[in-house]
Design a protein around this motif. Structure first.
Motif, PDB file in Angstrom:
ATOM      1  N   GLY A 121       5.254   0.420   9.297  1.00 57.51           N
ATOM      2  CA  GLY A 121       5.699   1.868   9.295  1.00 57.51           C
ATOM      3  C   GLY A 121       6.039   1.813   7.967  1.00 57.51           C
ATOM      4  O   GLY A 121       6.906   2.506   6.816  1.00 57.51           O
ATOM      5  N   LEU A 122       4.690   1.249   7.089  1.00 57.39           N
ATOM      6  CA  LEU A 122       4.775   1.714   5.553  1.00 57.39           C
ATOM      7  C   LEU A 122       3.892   2.523   4.948  1.00 57.39           C
ATOM      8  O   LEU A 122       2.701   2.882   5.883  1.00 57.39           O
ATOM      9  CB  LEU A 122       4.877   0.128   4.232  1.00 57.39           C
ATOM     10  N   PHE A 123       4.068   2.851   3.389  1.00 58.77           N
ATOM     11  CA  PHE A 123       2.669   3.317   3.034  1.00 58.77           C
ATOM     12  C   PHE A 123       1.418   2.798   2.341  1.00 58.77           C
ATOM     13  O   PHE A 123       2.259   1.426   1.990  1.00 58.77           O
ATOM     14  CB  PHE A 123       3.598   4.888   2.123  1.00 58.77           C
ATOM     15  N   ALA A 124      -0.089   2.570   3.545  1.00 61.47           N
ATOM     16  CA  ALA A 124      -0.533   1.936   2.562  1.00 61.47           C
ATOM     17  C   ALA A 124      -0.391   1.376   0.933  1.00 61.47           C
ATOM     18  O   ALA A 124      -0.935   0.480   0.646  1.00 61.47           O
ATOM     19  CB  ALA A 124      -2.037   2.844   2.149  1.00 61.47           C
ATOM     20  N   HIS A 125      -0.059   2.312  -0.406  1.00 61.16           N
ATOM     21  CA  HIS A 125       0.312   2.027  -1.463  1.00 61.16           C
ATOM     22  C   HIS A 125       1.200   1.644  -2.042  1.00 61.16           C
ATOM     23  O   HIS A 125       1.106   0.708  -3.112  1.00 61.16           O
ATOM     24  CB  HIS A 125       0.357   3.465  -2.084  1.00 61.16           C
ATOM     25  N   GLU A 126       1.921   0.900  -0.213  1.00 59.68           N
ATOM     26  CA  GLU A 126       3.302  -0.026  -0.825  1.00 59.68           C
ATOM     27  C   GLU A 126       2.546  -1.666  -0.334  1.00 59.68           C
ATOM     28  O   GLU A 126       3.613  -2.757  -0.292  1.00 59.68           O
ATOM     29  CB  GLU A 126       4.596   0.871   0.265  1.00 59.68           C
TER      30      GLU A 126
ATOM     31  N   TYR B 278     -10.944 -19.452 -11.189  1.00 60.08           N
ATOM     32  CA  TYR B 278     -11.085 -18.012  -9.629  1.00 60.08           C
ATOM     33  C   TYR B 278      -9.839 -17.367 -10.169  1.00 60.08           C
ATOM     34  O   TYR B 278      -8.664 -18.134 -11.101  1.00 60.08           O
ATOM     35  CB  TYR B 278     -10.270 -18.963  -8.389  1.00 60.08           C
ATOM     36  N   PHE B 279      -9.566 -16.940 -10.209  1.00 59.60           N
ATOM     37  CA  PHE B 279      -8.621 -15.463 -10.274  1.00 59.60           C
ATOM     38  C   PHE B 279      -8.211 -14.642  -9.229  1.00 59.60           C
ATOM     39  O   PHE B 279      -8.695 -14.907  -8.541  1.00 59.60           O
ATOM     40  CB  PHE B 279      -9.283 -14.432 -10.868  1.00 59.60           C
ATOM     41  N   VAL B 280      -6.721 -14.641  -8.784  1.00 58.90           N
ATOM     42  CA  VAL B 280      -5.734 -13.521  -8.091  1.00 58.90           C
ATOM     43  C   VAL B 280      -5.973 -11.688  -7.870  1.00 58.90           C
ATOM     44  O   VAL B 280      -5.800 -12.056  -9.197  1.00 58.90           O
ATOM     45  CB  VAL B 280      -4.719 -14.499  -7.810  1.00 58.90           C
ATOM     46  N   ALA B 281      -6.863 -11.402  -7.872  1.00 57.60           N
ATOM     47  CA  ALA B 281      -6.000  -9.832  -7.592  1.00 57.60           C
ATOM     48  C   ALA B 281      -5.412  -9.270  -6.644  1.00 57.60           C
ATOM     49  O   ALA B 281      -5.681  -9.619  -5.465  1.00 57.60           O
ATOM     50  CB  ALA B 281      -7.257  -9.153  -7.629  1.00 57.60           C
ATOM     51  N   ILE B 282      -4.303  -8.592  -7.054  1.00 55.23           N
ATOM     52  CA  ILE B 282      -3.164  -8.169  -6.002  1.00 55.23           C
ATOM     53  C   ILE B 282      -3.175  -6.990  -6.245  1.00 55.23           C
ATOM     54  O   ILE B 282      -2.538  -6.340  -6.886  1.00 55.23           O
ATOM     55  CB  ILE B 282      -2.015  -8.424  -6.281  1.00 55.23           C
ATOM     56  N   LEU B 283      -3.342  -6.097  -4.874  1.00 53.67           N
ATOM     57  CA  LEU B 283      -3.574  -4.553  -5.430  1.00 53.67           C
ATOM     58  C   LEU B 283      -3.364  -4.364  -4.026  1.00 53.67           C
ATOM     59  O   LEU B 283      -3.502  -4.490  -2.688  1.00 53.67           O
ATOM     60  CB  LEU B 283      -5.609  -3.913  -5.588  1.00 53.67           C
ATOM     61  N   PRO B 284      -3.945  -2.296  -4.028  1.00 45.74           N
ATOM     62  CA  PRO B 284      -2.921  -2.099  -2.327  1.00 45.74           C
ATOM     63  C   PRO B 284      -4.304  -1.971  -1.539  1.00 45.74           C
ATOM     64  O   PRO B 284      -5.404  -1.973  -2.112  1.00 45.74           O
ATOM     65  CB  PRO B 284      -2.822  -0.542  -3.040  1.00 45.74           C
ATOM     66  N   VAL B 285      -2.975  -2.524  -0.183  1.00 44.64           N
ATOM     67  CA  VAL B 285      -4.576  -2.365   0.608  1.00 44.64           C
ATOM     68  C   VAL B 285      -5.747  -1.597   1.291  1.00 44.64           C
ATOM     69  O   VAL B 285      -6.997  -1.672   1.605  1.00 44.64           O
ATOM     70  CB  VAL B 285      -3.397  -2.913   2.206  1.00 44.64           C
TER      71      VAL B 285
END
Length: 156
Positions: free
Chosen positions: A38-43, A56-63
């Motif tokens: 029950g969350l918003f996609a930007h969270e 290798y590199f990690v990227a963390i981004l909204p779904v």
């Protein structure tokens, strides 16, 4: 308990744990978390791996966003990146695709968090398995990962 949760507990970082029943037929893991929690996609943020062929590199981004490899390469200080193949991502992180947490990976990788995370009090990332997310403050996540914030997504 996953290595990601153990790391947060060990470092006394405030977090919340959110479990849901993962549907094995669902391969859109991030959207499933949004809907079932029950969350918003930007969270809710996904953890992706890219490589320049050497590192290798990690990227963390909204779904709900798409990774821009040129922006990620610029943020990481490399010329060109491509997505890591799923088998390599699993081997390098120690997690399975759909459950790759940015926390407590087998090896610490250079990491960037999409800068819109800074506008949130709490962001949600994979807890280390499908059907498990962790909510925490973006600055706390950046601190434990030694991550930087940068714009790494395609413009809408």
């Amino acid at each position: 308990m996953t290595p990601a949760i153990k790391l947060l507990q060990k470092q006394k970082i405030a977090h919340t744990v959110h479990e849901y029943d993962h549907d094995p037929a669902n391969t859109n893991f991030g959207q499933e978390a949004v809907e079932k929690l029950g969350l918003f996609a930007h969270e809710v943020f996904k953890t992706l791996l890219a490589t320049d062929g050497r590192a290798y590199f990690v990227a963390i981004l909204p779904v709900d966003c798409r990774l821009n490899l040129k922006k990620l390469a610029a943020a990481m200080g490399v010329k060109k990146l491509q997505m890591a193949n799923p088998a390599d991502a699993e081997r390098i992180t120690g997690y399975i695709v759909g459950g790759i947490s940015p926390l407590a990976q087998k090896k610490r990788l250079k990491t960037v968090i999409h800068d819109n995370a800074k506008t949130l009090d709490k962001m949600y990332v994979s807890g280390g398995r499908r059907g498990l997310d962790i909510g925490l403050n973006p600055d706390d996540l950046a601190g434990v990962l030694s991550a930087v914030f940068a714009d790494v997504v395609d413009a809408d």
